[in-house]
Design a protein around this motif. Structure first.
Motif, PDB file in Angstrom:
ATOM      1  N   SER A 159     -11.220  -7.769  27.082  1.00  0.00           N
ATOM      2  CA  SER A 159     -10.534  -6.500  27.338  1.00  0.00           C
ATOM      3  C   SER A 159      -9.531  -6.625  28.485  1.00  0.00           C
ATOM      4  N   GLY A 160      -9.824  -7.490  29.475  1.00  0.00           N
ATOM      5  CA  GLY A 160      -8.891  -7.698  30.582  1.00  0.00           C
ATOM      6  C   GLY A 160      -7.570  -8.271  30.106  1.00  0.00           C
ATOM      7  N   PHE A 161      -7.636  -9.239  29.189  1.00  0.00           N
ATOM      8  CA  PHE A 161      -6.399  -9.837  28.672  1.00  0.00           C
ATOM      9  C   PHE A 161      -5.654  -8.872  27.759  1.00  0.00           C
ATOM     10  N   LEU A 162      -6.401  -8.235  26.841  1.00  0.00           N
ATOM     11  CA  LEU A 162      -5.758  -7.358  25.859  1.00  0.00           C
ATOM     12  C   LEU A 162      -5.097  -6.147  26.524  1.00  0.00           C
ATOM     13  N   SER A 163      -5.677  -5.661  27.625  1.00  0.00           N
ATOM     14  CA  SER A 163      -5.076  -4.495  28.300  1.00  0.00           C
ATOM     15  C   SER A 163      -3.772  -4.860  29.017  1.00  0.00           C
ATOM     16  N   ARG A 164      -3.531  -6.148  29.290  1.00  0.00           N
ATOM     17  CA  ARG A 164      -2.287  -6.580  29.948  1.00  0.00           C
ATOM     18  C   ARG A 164      -1.194  -6.964  28.938  1.00  0.00           C
ATOM     19  N   MET A 165      -1.572  -7.153  27.705  1.00  0.00           N
ATOM     20  CA  MET A 165      -0.590  -7.576  26.681  1.00  0.00           C
ATOM     21  C   MET A 165       0.298  -6.421  26.256  1.00  0.00           C
ATOM     22  N   ARG A 166       1.435  -6.817  25.690  1.00  0.00           N
ATOM     23  CA  ARG A 166       2.291  -5.802  25.077  1.00  0.00           C
ATOM     24  C   ARG A 166       1.496  -5.132  23.956  1.00  0.00           C
ATOM     25  N   PRO A 167       1.672  -3.855  23.730  1.00  0.00           N
ATOM     26  CA  PRO A 167       0.871  -3.162  22.708  1.00  0.00           C
ATOM     27  C   PRO A 167       1.000  -3.780  21.307  1.00  0.00           C
ATOM     28  N   GLU A 168       2.199  -4.281  20.925  1.00  0.00           N
ATOM     29  CA  GLU A 168       2.365  -4.841  19.575  1.00  0.00           C
ATOM     30  C   GLU A 168       1.525  -6.104  19.410  1.00  0.00           C
ATOM     31  N   ALA A 169       1.524  -6.973  20.465  1.00  0.00           N
ATOM     32  CA  ALA A 169       0.762  -8.222  20.382  1.00  0.00           C
ATOM     33  C   ALA A 169      -0.729  -7.928  20.375  1.00  0.00           C
ATOM     34  N   ALA A 170      -1.180  -6.978  21.213  1.00  0.00           N
ATOM     35  CA  ALA A 170      -2.601  -6.628  21.251  1.00  0.00           C
ATOM     36  C   ALA A 170      -3.040  -6.027  19.921  1.00  0.00           C
ATOM     37  N   ALA A 171      -2.178  -5.204  19.290  1.00  0.00           N
ATOM     38  CA  ALA A 171      -2.523  -4.584  18.000  1.00  0.00           C
ATOM     39  C   ALA A 171      -2.662  -5.640  16.912  1.00  0.00           C
ATOM     40  N   ALA A 172      -1.810  -6.657  16.954  1.00  0.00           N
ATOM     41  CA  ALA A 172      -1.884  -7.717  15.941  1.00  0.00           C
ATOM     42  C   ALA A 172      -3.180  -8.497  16.086  1.00  0.00           C
ATOM     43  N   ILE A 173      -3.597  -8.760  17.327  1.00  0.00           N
ATOM     44  CA  ILE A 173      -4.859  -9.489  17.541  1.00  0.00           C
ATOM     45  C   ILE A 173      -6.036  -8.611  17.124  1.00  0.00           C
ATOM     46  N   PHE A 174      -6.012  -7.311  17.472  1.00  0.00           N
ATOM     47  CA  PHE A 174      -7.079  -6.384  17.060  1.00  0.00           C
ATOM     48  C   PHE A 174      -7.223  -6.369  15.529  1.00  0.00           C
ATOM     49  N   ALA A 175      -6.119  -6.478  14.856  1.00  0.00           N
ATOM     50  CA  ALA A 175      -6.149  -6.414  13.382  1.00  0.00           C
ATOM     51  C   ALA A 175      -6.898  -7.598  12.777  1.00  0.00           C
ATOM     52  N   HIS A 176      -6.948  -8.711  13.486  1.00  0.00           N
ATOM     53  CA  HIS A 176      -7.619  -9.899  12.969  1.00  0.00           C
ATOM     54  C   HIS A 176      -9.041 -10.072  13.516  1.00  0.00           C
ATOM     55  N   LEU A 177      -9.522  -9.163  14.356  1.00  0.00           N
ATOM     56  CA  LEU A 177     -10.894  -9.232  14.878  1.00  0.00           C
ATOM     57  C   LEU A 177     -11.828  -8.489  13.943  1.00  0.00           C
ATOM     58  N   ASP A 178     -13.105  -8.880  13.955  1.00  0.00           N
ATOM     59  CA  ASP A 178     -14.067  -8.121  13.137  1.00  0.00           C
ATOM     60  C   ASP A 178     -14.264  -6.759  13.797  1.00  0.00           C
ATOM     61  N   PRO A 179     -14.627  -5.742  13.028  1.00  0.00           N
ATOM     62  CA  PRO A 179     -14.681  -4.365  13.535  1.00  0.00           C
ATOM     63  C   PRO A 179     -15.610  -4.176  14.735  1.00  0.00           C
ATOM     64  N   GLU A 180     -16.738  -4.844  14.755  1.00  0.00           N
ATOM     65  CA  GLU A 180     -17.682  -4.643  15.880  1.00  0.00           C
ATOM     66  C   GLU A 180     -17.097  -5.158  17.190  1.00  0.00           C
ATOM     67  N   THR A 181     -16.479  -6.317  17.178  1.00  0.00           N
ATOM     68  CA  THR A 181     -15.866  -6.873  18.385  1.00  0.00           C
ATOM     69  C   THR A 181     -14.697  -6.005  18.827  1.00  0.00           C
ATOM     70  N   ALA A 182     -13.869  -5.575  17.891  1.00  0.00           N
ATOM     71  CA  ALA A 182     -12.722  -4.720  18.214  1.00  0.00           C
ATOM     72  C   ALA A 182     -13.204  -3.409  18.833  1.00  0.00           C
ATOM     73  N   TYR A 183     -14.302  -2.848  18.286  1.00  0.00           N
ATOM     74  CA  TYR A 183     -14.856  -1.602  18.824  1.00  0.00           C
ATOM     75  C   TYR A 183     -15.373  -1.811  20.258  1.00  0.00           C
ATOM     76  N   ALA A 184     -16.107  -2.887  20.523  1.00  0.00           N
ATOM     77  CA  ALA A 184     -16.664  -3.135  21.865  1.00  0.00           C
ATOM     78  C   ALA A 184     -15.550  -3.291  22.889  1.00  0.00           C
ATOM     79  N   ILE A 185     -14.487  -4.024  22.512  1.00  0.00           N
ATOM     80  CA  ILE A 185     -13.361  -4.198  23.443  1.00  0.00           C
ATOM     81  C   ILE A 185     -12.654  -2.869  23.680  1.00  0.00           C
ATOM     82  N   SER A 186     -12.482  -2.062  22.612  1.00  0.00           N
ATOM     83  CA  SER A 186     -11.825  -0.752  22.742  1.00  0.00           C
ATOM     84  C   SER A 186     -12.590   0.172  23.665  1.00  0.00           C
ATOM     85  N   VAL A 187     -13.920   0.177  23.565  1.00  0.00           N
ATOM     86  CA  VAL A 187     -14.745   1.037  24.436  1.00  0.00           C
ATOM     87  C   VAL A 187     -14.558   0.644  25.897  1.00  0.00           C
TER      88      VAL A 187
END
Length: 197
Positions: free
Chosen positions: A157-185
């Motif tokens: 979450s530390g890295f993803l919160s510093r990334m540009r929103p487009e790059a972070a969204a692309a990485i979120f799209a390729h993560l499994d839903p549970e991991t993406a949810y935990a990082i989002s929380v």
């Protein structure tokens, strides 16, 4: 004008008083001289007792005075000793104060050096994290997603919160839903406790 023959007058009460004043003055003067002479005699007797080579007769006469003088000398010696001790303590306190001031100055200098070192280390760490963020942003999202899946959610979450929103969204799209949810929380709750105003 009728002249009366001169006649001799007898001294009245007024003339008697005038004659008594000089007599009283003489009596007082004699009394003062006697008292002064008595005091001088004591002083001369004491001086001769001090200068004598151990004459027991003169010492016996002034035994009380000599014991008083000895007591005063002993007390003066004790006071001088106490003054010396106090002067030594004051010098020791001044020396200790000087050492404390020197140590405080050295500690202040060391604290400034440490703060400068911490600032340099923080800047270096921040630069390292910024480089890593840039590296993850330039990677293909399909290749970066498995790396973020292997990280703990807090770290990712530390890295993803510093990334540009487009790059972070692309990485979120390729993560499994549970991991993406935990990082989002974690990202969403990071500033939840911050004051609103």
């Amino acid at each position: 004008m009728i002249r009366t023959p001169w006649r001799k007058t007898t001294p009245g009460p007024r003339r008697r008083r005038r004659g008594m004043l000089p007599a009283l003055a003489c009596i007082f003067a004699l009394a003062a001289i006697v008292r002064f002479g008595d005091g001088m005699g004591t002083i001369f007797a004491f001086a001769s007792a001090q200068n004598s080579s151990g004459d027991d007769a003169s010492c016996a006469a002034d035994e009380g005075t000599l014991s008083l003088m000895n007591a005063l000398r002993e007390r003066e010696r004790k006071v001088a000793n106490q003054e010396g001790v106090i002067a030594d303590r004051m010098r020791a306190l001044e020396l200790a104060d000087k050492r404390v001031q020197e140590r405080l100055a050295a500690l202040s200098a060391a604290e400034k050096e440490l703060a400068a070192t911490v600032t340099i280390a923080d800047k270096a760490a921040e630069q390292d994290v910024a480089r890593l963020v840039t590296v993850y942003e330039t990677m293909k999202p399909k290749e970066a997603a498995p790396l973020f899946a292997a990280m703990s959610p807090e770290f990712a979450s530390g890295f993803l919160s510093r990334m540009r929103p487009e790059a972070a969204a692309a990485i979120f799209a390729h993560l499994d839903p549970e991991t993406a949810y935990a990082i989002s929380v974690i990202v969403a709750g990071r500033n939840a406790g911050a004051p609103v105003n």
